[in-house]
Design a protein around this motif. Sequence first.
Motif, PDB file in Angstrom:
ATOM      1  N   THR A   1      36.196  35.645  41.151  1.00  0.00           N
ATOM      2  CA  THR A   1      36.307  34.154  41.694  1.00  0.00           C
ATOM      3  C   THR A   1      34.911  33.641  41.149  1.00  0.00           C
TER       4      THR A   1
ATOM      5  N   ASN B   1      32.778  34.076  39.008  1.00  0.00           N
ATOM      6  CA  ASN B   1      32.681  33.910  37.524  1.00  0.00           C
ATOM      7  C   ASN B   1      33.400  32.849  36.997  1.00  0.00           C
ATOM      8  N   GLN B   2      34.527  32.422  37.541  1.00  0.00           N
ATOM      9  CA  GLN B   2      35.567  31.419  37.050  1.00  0.00           C
ATOM     10  C   GLN B   2      34.701  30.082  37.311  1.00  0.00           C
ATOM     11  N   HIS B   3      34.027  30.169  38.444  1.00  0.00           N
ATOM     12  CA  HIS B   3      33.308  28.807  38.757  1.00  0.00           C
ATOM     13  C   HIS B   3      32.061  28.738  37.644  1.00  0.00           C
TER      14      HIS B   3
ATOM     15  N   THR C   1      27.250  35.503  34.113  1.00  0.00           N
ATOM     16  CA  THR C   1      28.312  36.158  34.877  1.00  0.00           C
ATOM     17  C   THR C   1      27.442  36.981  35.819  1.00  0.00           C
TER      18      THR C   1
END
Length: 294
Positions: free
Chosen positions: A213, A215-217, A271
């Motif tokens: 989650t 890393n998505q942001h 990341t």
Amino acid sequence: MNGATVPLPETDTLIAYPDGATTSTGTVLHNESIDGGRTAVILDTTAFHPVDTAWPDQPADRGTLTTGAGTRPILDAVTGGIHDGRLHLGADLPVRTGTEGWTFVVAHIIEGSPPEVGATADVRVDEGYRAALSAGHTACHLAALALDIALADAWTKPAPTDSLGNPAFDSLAIQRSVIGEHRSTDIYRIGKSLRRKGFNPAVLDDPDAIAATANQHLAAWVAAGGKVGIERDAPALSARRNWTCELGLESARIPCGGTHLTNLDQFASITVALTVVDVEGGRELTMNTSARTR
């Protein structure tokens, strides 16, 4: 490191590194002999970033000091404080930067004969090393904000929030932060105090999901780009400074005395990877952040 017998500066060192400067010209105000035959050189102004004693997350810059006597490497740089006619350096500084009644200075550590007081001194910072640390520090702040978002549903009570309005897990649980070249490591402690504030540690049973989650942001922020800067009211070392970053329609702000990149478009990626271990009285979360620049 104390007990200076010559006049000490009465005003803070003026610092140029928050504006991105990697060179500066100043005047030698004081030399202090320290352990190992080294000398702490204090200038009226500098572009050299020192280690902050209270929160030593970012290492000192690398670089050189040049006077009429020649050029020599700056082996280290630490924050110093002057009070009652005494200079306290690094770990010997008993107060936080900005404490009333103290003068705060950047001490450049060199070997060999000290430059003359009053001499003109040129400071030159290793730009590549500075840029790598700046990338690591900017990524560290972004990772902290992304972690707060990823853990937002883990709270069962209202909690203090970060500048994006999410429960401030990072600032409430952080124990140690270490900035490196294009990387950072942050260690968090989840014990009774945090649980009483409403944090549910069971969410940490799946650290990979939390990292995914976050890393998505991070990927979305990097893709969108955004201006990064340092806000400050004055050029003195003790003046309060805030890291700011544009994240779409939002703007993040975190108190910070380090150095940073100037825009998120300088990153290729950021990341995080998370690990959780059980410790006496609770759990410990470690977040390793990696940053690639373009």
